[in-house]
Every structure is written in structure tokens, then in C-alpha cells.
Design a protein around this motif. Sequence first.
Motif, PDB file in Angstrom:
ATOM      1  N   GLU A 139     -12.253 -15.922  12.921  1.00  0.00           N
ATOM      2  CA  GLU A 139     -12.142 -15.018  13.263  1.00  0.00           C
ATOM      3  C   GLU A 139     -11.046 -14.293  11.254  1.00  0.00           C
ATOM      4  OE1 GLU A 139      -9.589 -13.286  15.833  1.00  0.00           O
ATOM      5  OE2 GLU A 139      -7.594 -14.013  15.229  1.00  0.00           O
ATOM      6  N   VAL A 140     -11.339 -13.429  10.658  1.00  0.00           N
ATOM      7  CA  VAL A 140     -10.378 -12.762   9.456  1.00  0.00           C
ATOM      8  C   VAL A 140      -9.829 -12.037   9.665  1.00  0.00           C
ATOM      9  CG1 VAL A 140     -11.851 -14.456   8.132  1.00  0.00           C
ATOM     10  CG2 VAL A 140     -12.465 -12.212   8.474  1.00  0.00           C
ATOM     11  N   THR A 141      -8.813 -12.263   8.664  1.00  0.00           N
ATOM     12  CA  THR A 141      -7.687 -10.840   9.614  1.00  0.00           C
ATOM     13  C   THR A 141      -7.002 -10.390   7.260  1.00  0.00           C
ATOM     14  OG1 THR A 141      -6.966 -11.296  11.371  1.00  0.00           O
ATOM     15  CG2 THR A 141      -5.350  -9.936   9.896  1.00  0.00           C
ATOM     16  N   LEU A 142      -7.675  -9.046   7.712  1.00  0.00           N
ATOM     17  CA  LEU A 142      -7.186  -8.958   5.932  1.00  0.00           C
ATOM     18  C   LEU A 142      -5.709  -7.621   6.287  1.00  0.00           C
ATOM     19  CD1 LEU A 142      -8.037  -8.067   3.027  1.00  0.00           C
ATOM     20  CD2 LEU A 142      -9.284  -5.566   3.934  1.00  0.00           C
ATOM     21  N   LYS A 143      -4.894  -7.613   5.942  1.00  0.00           N
ATOM     22  CA  LYS A 143      -3.441  -7.084   6.090  1.00  0.00           C
ATOM     23  C   LYS A 143      -3.297  -6.537   5.069  1.00  0.00           C
ATOM     24  CE  LYS A 143      -0.918  -8.414   9.406  1.00  0.00           C
ATOM     25  NZ  LYS A 143       0.367  -8.888  10.013  1.00  0.00           N
ATOM     26  N   PHE A 144      -2.362  -4.888   4.971  1.00  0.00           N
ATOM     27  CA  PHE A 144      -1.784  -4.992   3.532  1.00  0.00           C
ATOM     28  C   PHE A 144      -0.310  -4.305   4.593  1.00  0.00           C
ATOM     29  CE2 PHE A 144      -0.097  -0.887   1.555  1.00  0.00           C
ATOM     30  CZ  PHE A 144      -0.339  -1.326   0.112  1.00  0.00           C
ATOM     31  N   ARG A 145       0.926  -4.625   3.598  1.00  0.00           N
ATOM     32  CA  ARG A 145       2.324  -4.191   3.733  1.00  0.00           C
ATOM     33  C   ARG A 145       2.765  -3.704   2.547  1.00  0.00           C
ATOM     34  NH1 ARG A 145       1.266  -9.910   5.455  1.00  0.00           N
ATOM     35  NH2 ARG A 145       1.641 -10.758   7.427  1.00  0.00           N
ATOM     36  N   SER A 146       3.152  -2.799   3.744  1.00  0.00           N
ATOM     37  CA  SER A 146       4.726  -1.916   2.874  1.00  0.00           C
ATOM     38  C   SER A 146       5.491  -1.474   3.410  1.00  0.00           C
ATOM     39  CB  SER A 146       3.587  -0.871   2.182  1.00  0.00           C
ATOM     40  OG  SER A 146       4.743   0.215   1.782  1.00  0.00           O
ATOM     41  N   PRO A 147       6.700  -1.147   3.240  1.00  0.00           N
ATOM     42  CA  PRO A 147       8.030  -0.572   3.745  1.00  0.00           C
ATOM     43  C   PRO A 147       7.783   0.992   3.924  1.00  0.00           C
ATOM     44  CG  PRO A 147       8.757  -0.959   1.397  1.00  0.00           C
ATOM     45  CD  PRO A 147       7.048  -1.874   1.758  1.00  0.00           C
ATOM     46  N   ASP A 148       6.300   0.986   3.532  1.00  0.00           N
ATOM     47  CA  ASP A 148       5.971   2.941   3.706  1.00  0.00           C
ATOM     48  C   ASP A 148       5.324   2.904   5.174  1.00  0.00           C
ATOM     49  OD1 ASP A 148       5.460   5.356   3.595  1.00  0.00           O
ATOM     50  OD2 ASP A 148       6.613   5.579   1.753  1.00  0.00           O
ATOM     51  N   ARG A 149       5.373   3.447   5.994  1.00  0.00           N
ATOM     52  CA  ARG A 149       4.963   3.392   6.760  1.00  0.00           C
ATOM     53  C   ARG A 149       3.177   4.382   6.934  1.00  0.00           C
ATOM     54  NH1 ARG A 149       4.857   6.976  12.242  1.00  0.00           N
ATOM     55  NH2 ARG A 149       6.250   8.452  11.476  1.00  0.00           N
ATOM     56  N   TYR A 150       3.370   4.738   5.660  1.00  0.00           N
ATOM     57  CA  TYR A 150       1.944   6.387   5.465  1.00  0.00           C
ATOM     58  C   TYR A 150       1.060   4.772   4.371  1.00  0.00           C
ATOM     59  CZ  TYR A 150       4.730  10.066   7.668  1.00  0.00           C
ATOM     60  OH  TYR A 150       4.762  10.370   8.672  1.00  0.00           O
ATOM     61  N   ILE A 151       1.779   5.009   3.143  1.00  0.00           N
ATOM     62  CA  ILE A 151       1.395   3.599   1.560  1.00  0.00           C
ATOM     63  C   ILE A 151       0.406   2.842   3.016  1.00  0.00           C
ATOM     64  CG2 ILE A 151       1.563   2.465   0.278  1.00  0.00           C
ATOM     65  CD1 ILE A 151       3.749   3.937  -0.254  1.00  0.00           C
ATOM     66  N   SER A 152       0.330   1.953   3.702  1.00  0.00           N
ATOM     67  CA  SER A 152       0.371   1.229   4.562  1.00  0.00           C
ATOM     68  C   SER A 152      -0.965   2.141   4.952  1.00  0.00           C
ATOM     69  CB  SER A 152       0.777  -0.003   5.778  1.00  0.00           C
ATOM     70  OG  SER A 152       0.241  -0.667   5.730  1.00  0.00           O
ATOM     71  N   ASP A 153      -0.459   2.951   5.852  1.00  0.00           N
ATOM     72  CA  ASP A 153      -1.826   3.483   7.336  1.00  0.00           C
ATOM     73  C   ASP A 153      -2.524   4.338   5.610  1.00  0.00           C
ATOM     74  OD1 ASP A 153      -2.425   4.309   9.407  1.00  0.00           O
ATOM     75  OD2 ASP A 153      -2.412   6.611   8.613  1.00  0.00           O
ATOM     76  N   TYR A 154      -2.532   4.863   4.172  1.00  0.00           N
ATOM     77  CA  TYR A 154      -3.674   4.753   4.315  1.00  0.00           C
ATOM     78  C   TYR A 154      -4.865   3.924   3.109  1.00  0.00           C
ATOM     79  CZ  TYR A 154      -1.768   9.744   3.792  1.00  0.00           C
ATOM     80  OH  TYR A 154      -1.773  10.766   4.365  1.00  0.00           O
ATOM     81  N   GLU A 155      -3.782   2.988   3.815  1.00  0.00           N
ATOM     82  CA  GLU A 155      -5.038   1.551   3.216  1.00  0.00           C
ATOM     83  C   GLU A 155      -6.336   1.687   3.756  1.00  0.00           C
ATOM     84  OE1 GLU A 155      -5.039  -0.076  -0.109  1.00  0.00           O
ATOM     85  OE2 GLU A 155      -3.669   1.449  -0.898  1.00  0.00           O
ATOM     86  N   ASP A 156      -7.123   1.675   3.518  1.00  0.00           N
ATOM     87  CA  ASP A 156      -8.491   1.645   3.742  1.00  0.00           C
ATOM     88  C   ASP A 156      -8.745   0.161   4.466  1.00  0.00           C
ATOM     89  OD1 ASP A 156     -10.729   1.481   5.491  1.00  0.00           O
ATOM     90  OD2 ASP A 156     -11.633   3.515   3.545  1.00  0.00           O
ATOM     91  N   VAL A 157      -8.633  -0.744   5.165  1.00  0.00           N
ATOM     92  CA  VAL A 157      -8.660  -1.429   5.901  1.00  0.00           C
ATOM     93  C   VAL A 157      -9.768  -2.084   7.253  1.00  0.00           C
ATOM     94  CG1 VAL A 157      -7.052  -2.675   5.195  1.00  0.00           C
ATOM     95  CG2 VAL A 157      -7.367  -1.860   7.432  1.00  0.00           C
ATOM     96  N   SER A 158     -10.679  -0.712   7.019  1.00  0.00           N
ATOM     97  CA  SER A 158     -11.765  -0.767   7.857  1.00  0.00           C
ATOM     98  C   SER A 158     -12.493  -1.585   7.894  1.00  0.00           C
ATOM     99  CB  SER A 158     -12.434   0.557   7.781  1.00  0.00           C
ATOM    100  OG  SER A 158     -12.939   1.277   6.701  1.00  0.00           O
ATOM    101  N   SER A 159     -13.741  -1.890   8.970  1.00  0.00           N
ATOM    102  CA  SER A 159     -14.462  -3.118   8.779  1.00  0.00           C
ATOM    103  C   SER A 159     -15.719  -2.937   9.621  1.00  0.00           C
ATOM    104  CB  SER A 159     -14.190  -4.523   9.506  1.00  0.00           C
ATOM    105  OG  SER A 159     -15.429  -5.468   9.323  1.00  0.00           O
ATOM    106  N   SER A 160     -17.053  -2.843   8.640  1.00  0.00           N
ATOM    107  CA  SER A 160     -18.656  -2.757  10.444  1.00  0.00           C
ATOM    108  C   SER A 160     -18.617  -3.649  10.588  1.00  0.00           C
ATOM    109  CB  SER A 160     -19.328  -1.996   9.142  1.00  0.00           C
ATOM    110  OG  SER A 160     -19.272  -3.271   8.290  1.00  0.00           O
ATOM    111  N   THR A 161     -18.215  -4.599  10.577  1.00  0.00           N
ATOM    112  CA  THR A 161     -18.296  -6.140  11.979  1.00  0.00           C
ATOM    113  C   THR A 161     -17.729  -5.602  13.070  1.00  0.00           C
ATOM    114  OG1 THR A 161     -17.592  -7.821   9.971  1.00  0.00           O
ATOM    115  CG2 THR A 161     -18.269  -8.342  11.985  1.00  0.00           C
ATOM    116  N   SER A 162     -19.203  -5.978  14.061  1.00  0.00           N
ATOM    117  CA  SER A 162     -18.654  -6.079  15.801  1.00  0.00           C
ATOM    118  C   SER A 162     -17.807  -6.560  15.946  1.00  0.00           C
ATOM    119  CB  SER A 162     -20.452  -6.186  15.688  1.00  0.00           C
ATOM    120  OG  SER A 162     -20.314  -6.469  17.215  1.00  0.00           O
ATOM    121  N   GLY A 163     -17.266  -5.837  16.745  1.00  0.00           N
ATOM    122  CA  GLY A 163     -15.997  -6.302  17.476  1.00  0.00           C
ATOM    123  C   GLY A 163     -14.487  -6.532  16.805  1.00  0.00           C
ATOM    124  N   SER A 164     -14.617  -6.008  15.644  1.00  0.00           N
ATOM    125  CA  SER A 164     -13.179  -5.694  14.676  1.00  0.00           C
ATOM    126  C   SER A 164     -12.378  -5.029  15.302  1.00  0.00           C
ATOM    127  CB  SER A 164     -14.116  -4.795  13.277  1.00  0.00           C
ATOM    128  OG  SER A 164     -14.040  -3.615  13.160  1.00  0.00           O
TER     129      SER A 164
END
Length: 322
Positions: A139-164
Motif C-alpha cells: 500500500e502507498v500513502t501520499l501525505k501533506f503536512r502543515s501546522p495550518d489545518r486549512y492549508i493541509s486540507d486544501y491540498e488535493d491528495v485524492s485517489s481514484s484507486t479502488s479501496g483508497s
Amino acid sequence: MIYLNCHSRFIILRYLAGDFRIGRNFQEEECMKSMIVKGVLLSLSLTSVAVLANPDVTSREYKLMLDTSKFNYVTEQSDVLALVGDVESVVESAINRNVSGTPQLERVRDVHFYDTPNTCLLNDMGYSFRERVENGISEVTLKFRSPDRYISDYEDVSSSTSGSETKLEADVGANSINNFKVVYGHSTTAPNTRNINDMKDVNAHFDGFDHDYNLSDNLALNAVGGLDISERVYKDVYIDLGSYDAEVSVTLWYRDNPATNTTPLVAEVSFKYKDANADYSRKVVNRAKQSFDAIRTLTSWVDPNSLTKTRFVYQYDPNFCQ
């Protein structure tokens, strides 16, 4: 372009907020119908959602790095039992609630972090890309980190892979300088059948990232620091926080496959609780903080100067990113 007066904007915002009583008079009703026909409502809905977004932190994890000299592969299980026994004692005293269970080895897996050699482009962008392999399943994980939760949430880490699966998590840590440090991680984990060689293996899974950054598929990816990590995770211990139980984990990282008298590279104790609706009560969050502070008092175990797991990987070989 369509221009809206203040009254029209007001009734739209009222509608988006869940007040569907737009037909207070004929003019309001006709105004709304007209805007729906012209597609304005859809456009404003998307804009308003972005502006008014309040990201739900669906998981909260408290992490403390440990003195690795306290652990040895040969005595690993008894070492973990001793640690958890001390955690149980100080936490129960601090919050007057039970810590239950006996630590069991639940995860044995290989871990690699990948990035572009010499440049560490992903790390510079605030991202990490990790592969875990357990019983031959990747399994692979793409993660973005920020001390600002809004900045972190706005990063698009969506995946079309089934089961993500995607989550926004608060990672709480502490070191010799800061006793309570919060970083927000927005991540998606996806099943993987690809051999990780280049950026195409990131882009293929994570459509949002690919769309936003358009990094070349041909950028080479290597294991950061050349590290082959053997991860061993002990679980099945729970802190009663009230309406939630927090699961305790002890994570040990070894280089390659551990052997006799091997000391881990990294050791960590953590506990996590989660709610899909992020509906945490005052008592729960206070008890979690008190539990965290209690574990920090275990100075014979906790190493406030130790690097976090990801930081350790990136600093293991200083030449990898240069």
C-alpha cells in the motif's frame, strides 16, 4: 457575467446554510429560480463551500519518541511490556480512568520512503510518499503536512484507486523546545501493485496531486537514504477517554531484517482516537492532553531530542537530498 445585488446574495447564502425557506415572497422565489436556471447557484455553491470550509480533523494521534537504547530485538516483547506498564501507571493516575489490554505484535512490514534523489522535491513541497509491504501486499500513502489545518486540507491528495482512504489527522508531538506541537497531515492510502521507480507511480494513484502539480512522470524516485526499514508495531492496549477509547501503539524501526542484539533505529509510543464527524467532547480532549503530559514524565523512556520517524529517514543520509 451576472451581477447579484446584496439581497440576492443573502438568500443564496441562507439557502447554502440549510435555510430552504427561500419562498418568503414571490420575488425571492422567482429570483432563486432564475439563478438556478442560469447556473449561478452551482457556481456560488462551490465558491461558498471553499470559503466557508471548516476542515474536520477525523483522527488525532499523540506521539512521543523513545530512547532506542531501551529496546533490543532479543528482549523486544518484554521491553514493550515494561514500557506499557509504566504508561498504564502514569496515565491511570493522571485521568482516573482505565488503561486496558496487553500489547501484542500486530504489524510486521517493510517500509520505504521515496523521493527524487539529489533534490527531494516531494519533501520540499511538504509531501511524503511511503510504501508499506505486509505479507507481500503493498500500500502507498501520499501525505501533506502543515501546522495550518486549512492549508493541509486544501491540498488535493485524492485517489481514484479502488479501496483508497483519505483522512485529515492532527499529529501531536513534543520535543525539548515545545511541549505540545501540532501538525496536520492530509493523506490518502491506496492499495498498490506498481513497482516504485518514478513519479509516474505517484501520479498514477493520486489524481489530484498530478492535476495540481503536473510533475513529469519520468522523474526518478529512490528509497530515501537507501533505507530498508523493518517495522514492528505492538497494539491492543486502550486508554479510556470517556466516549472514546484511544488505541496505544509502540512502533519500532530496524534497519533491514533485525537480528540478535539489534537495537532499533527509531522507537515511538503513540495513542490515537478518531471520529468521522470530529465531534470530540471537552472531557475527551482534556483527558487526551493529560494522558500525553503524563507519558512525557517517563523520562527514562522518552527522548525529547530524538527525531520523528519521517525526519529521521530524511536525515539518515545527508547526501541523498543534495
